[in-house]
Design an enzyme around this catalytic site. Structure first.
Site, mmCIF file in Angstrom:
data_model
loop_
_atom_site.group_PDB
_atom_site.id
_atom_site.type_symbol
_atom_site.label_atom_id
_atom_site.label_comp_id
_atom_site.label_asym_id
_atom_site.label_seq_id
_atom_site.Cartn_x
_atom_site.Cartn_y
_atom_site.Cartn_z
ATOM 1 C CB THR A 74 -0.945 0.010 1.217
ATOM 2 O OG1 THR A 74 -0.179 -0.194 2.409
ATOM 3 C CG2 THR A 74 -1.974 -1.103 1.109
ATOM 4 N NE ARG A 75 5.022 0.931 4.398
ATOM 5 C CZ ARG A 75 6.068 0.565 5.125
ATOM 6 N NH1 ARG A 75 6.883 1.483 5.618
ATOM 7 N NH2 ARG A 75 6.306 -0.705 5.365
ATOM 8 C CG MET A 76 4.896 -0.069 -3.417
ATOM 9 S SD MET A 76 6.604 0.493 -3.478
ATOM 10 C CE MET A 76 6.907 0.527 -5.243
ATOM 11 C CE LYS A 77 0.020 6.867 0.032
ATOM 12 N NZ LYS A 77 0.970 6.276 0.968
ATOM 13 C CG ASN A 129 8.549 -1.584 2.977
ATOM 14 O OD1 ASN A 129 7.868 -2.578 2.752
ATOM 15 N ND2 ASN A 129 9.538 -1.582 3.848
#
Length: 340
Positions: free
Chosen positions: A14-17, A227
């Site tokens: 999710t932190r890759m957006k 991440n």
């Protein structure tokens, strides 16, 4: 001895957006998961299992039938992810490497050394560690008074004192396979995240009198994971330097390596000169004695010996013959040949 491997690739990232599945983000011309699988394949594995979850179809389309698949529909932790492969591996003899699908810098020789050390120590489990200046975000290696590994504690669960430890887990392990699968159902999720952590298997093995060993890699960057986009860019830079160094040591001249971009599958002949701004992408093959650039791009093409790719050129779609000159202003010239 049978060697197996489990690659953990079920995380959403999710932190890759991004709408792109994390392990499918490319580094040096191909997805991260592809680098990991190619490195493991070189070990002549008996089984290679990729644990997938969110975005599974994209990974399966990339890897096809080169691996086996296990599904982790719920993200309940790394121990749970490995357990998802028990139908394939649970009854197997041998040793099993477990690693993450977002660690593309790991090299074949490092994994071979890990396996050799694991066998030498006759350990139930061996963790690949590294010593780093900034351990924030990584699991810390906690040793006892004899220097033996006692446990790996995750950042979120570490005390202030434990957070100062600069020996970290790379997240890469080697296990006696049957001992691994006998311990996994015993792992608890009583921790800050409520997840089942794979490193907790180490403590369970020790409680039963089994040896847990640690092997430190010489290159602390090998265990780096991704991440977010910042870490993705950092790993890309590290891998590009590794690729450039490889080619230079094999007879390729780079006027400015820091501005030369070469994908991982590119082949370059000796005595070729790459000028600043050169980009060689995809499955490009460059012959011997060529001159490329400055500021030239070649993608998925074969360039034969002694070809000159002109500055500010883009080559995509044809084979260039020996001693050709391609690019801007190249219609009446040949490299090394007078066309008058």
């Amino acid at each position: 001895m049978n060697i197996h491997a489990v690659v953990l690739a079920a995380g959403k990232g999710t932190r890759m957006k991004s709408s792109l599945y994390k392990v499918m983000h490319p580094i040096c011309g191909k997805p991260m998961i592809e680098h990991v699988v190619e490195t493991l394949k070189a070990l002549s594995l008996h089984n290679l299992v990729v644990v997938v979850g969110h975005g599974a179809e994209v990974v399966k389309e990339q890897l096809k039938n080169r691996v086996q698949y296990a599904s982790q529909p719920e993200q309940l932790g790394t121990a749970h992810a490995v357990w998802m492969s028990h139908e394939i591996l649970g009854a197997q003899e041998g040793v099993t490497i477990v690693m993450n699908g977002d660690t593309p810098l790991v090299q074949e020789q490092t994994l071979r050394s890990l396996l050799e050390y694991h066998q030498l120590k006759q350990a139930a489990a061996t963790v690949l560690t590294s010593i780093v200046d900034e351990p924030t975000g990584y699991g810390r290696i906690i040793r006892d008074e004899n220097g033996d590994v006692r446990k790996i504690i995750e950042e979120k669960d570490a005390t202030l004192g434990q957070k100062k430890v600069n020996e970290i887990s790379t997240g890469i392990f080697c296990f006696d396979n049957q001992k691994l699968f006998s311990m996994l159902p015993m792992v608890s999720n009583e921790n800050a995240q409520g997840e089942f952590y794979l490193p907790d298997v180490l403590g369970l093995l020790q409680e039963q009198g089994h040896l847990v060993a640690a092997f430190a890699t010489d290159d602390p960057e090998e265990g780096n994971g991704v991440n977010d986009r910042v870490q993705l860019a950092d790993l890309e830079q590290l891998m590009r330097k590794r690729i450039n160094d490889f080619h230079m040591r094999n007879g390729v001249t780079m006027i400015d390596p820091s501005s030369t971009y070469i994908d991982s599958d590119v082949i370059i002949g000796r005595d070729t000169v790459l000028y600043p701004g050169t980009c060689l992408f995809g499955e490009t093959q460059i012959g011997e004695g060529c001159q490329i650039g400055p500021h030239a791009l070649v993608k998925n093409k074969s360039i034969e010996d002694y070809t000159r790719i002109q500055p500010f050129s883009a080559v995509d779609g044809s084979l260039f013959g020996e001693r050709a000159l391609a690019g801007v202003g190249a219609t009446t010239q040949r490299y090394g040949i007078d066309q008058h």
